[in-house]
Scaffold this active site. Sequence first.
Site: not given
Ligand code: GUN
Length: 311
Positions: A57, A101, A124
């Site tokens: 990311k 995350q 998110d």
């Molecule tokens: N863990 C698995 N998928 C995601 C996501 O799309 N965003 C975040 N922050 N954590 C995740």
Amino acid sequence: MISTLSPTVLDGTRIAEAIKTEVAMQVQQLAAQGIRPGLAAVLVGSVPASQIYVRSKVQTCKDLGLYSEMIAPPDTITTEEMLALVVQLNGRDDIDGILIQLPLPAHVDTKRLLEAVLPEKDVDGFHPINMGRLQSNQPALAPCTPAGILEILKRSHLPVAGQHAVILGRSDIVGKPAAMLLLHENATVTICHSKTRDLAHHTRAADILVAAIGRPGFVTPEMVRPGAILIDVGINRITEQKDFDRFFAGNVKRETAFREKGSVIVGDVHPKAFEVAGAYTPVPGGVGKLTIAMLMANTVRAARLRRGLPL
Ligand code: GUN
């Protein structure tokens, strides 16, 4: 009747690249106005998969010209310390998006933290305010993976309105928001989960089947209506030979990769089930690629929203 046509592969890599190119252009336009969208990615502890995702990311931000920052506290961090970190990021003008995350260590109160993120920086789409906005079909920051699923369907010109979309999995991250987005596109939506009776009865009725349960190869050919669209959200790492054989015996390319790496990635859909489909997203190279592209799009969107600029 079993279709003899080969299924269409919905190329997530190609679609994600197209979105990222659009985002990079928007970033350039904002730069001309002296604005650089910024993302703060918080990675707690050392879960290998999370490390890979967050690094990717942050790297994609760099590639597209966004500002990014990775904050990596140890997994001993407390909820209170995490809250203080979020408050600080909320107050920073150079940060438009805050990503925490998941999953977080069990001792950290995830719900409290997600609620602490300013809704306008919640790239998110996990804050209850943004979930509510999504439910009532008000423009907001939608969760990245479900938003990516919609982009795949739209950009592949696949019909959604009036189609029966069946979703396997009711998570807050994928299943529930995907159901809302598909509903707003006028699909008829069924959500199935671990307590659903006669699951195959539901999955066989699907025009669009979204598998988001995190169980390798769970969807088998008998569960799929010939010609259906299969959206495979699962990313499961296989390390045992017996599991490998169950999915990929005789697949030379995968066998080579398995021998070299000692593992291989399989989705929630059994590879044999793809053969029955009309179209499907491969794993890897499908939905996963869209998650990061949509995060970039959401960060630019958040930067615009926060400044009152048109979208
Ligand atoms: N863990 C698995 N998928 C995601 C996501 O799309 N965003 C975040 N922050 N954590 C995740």
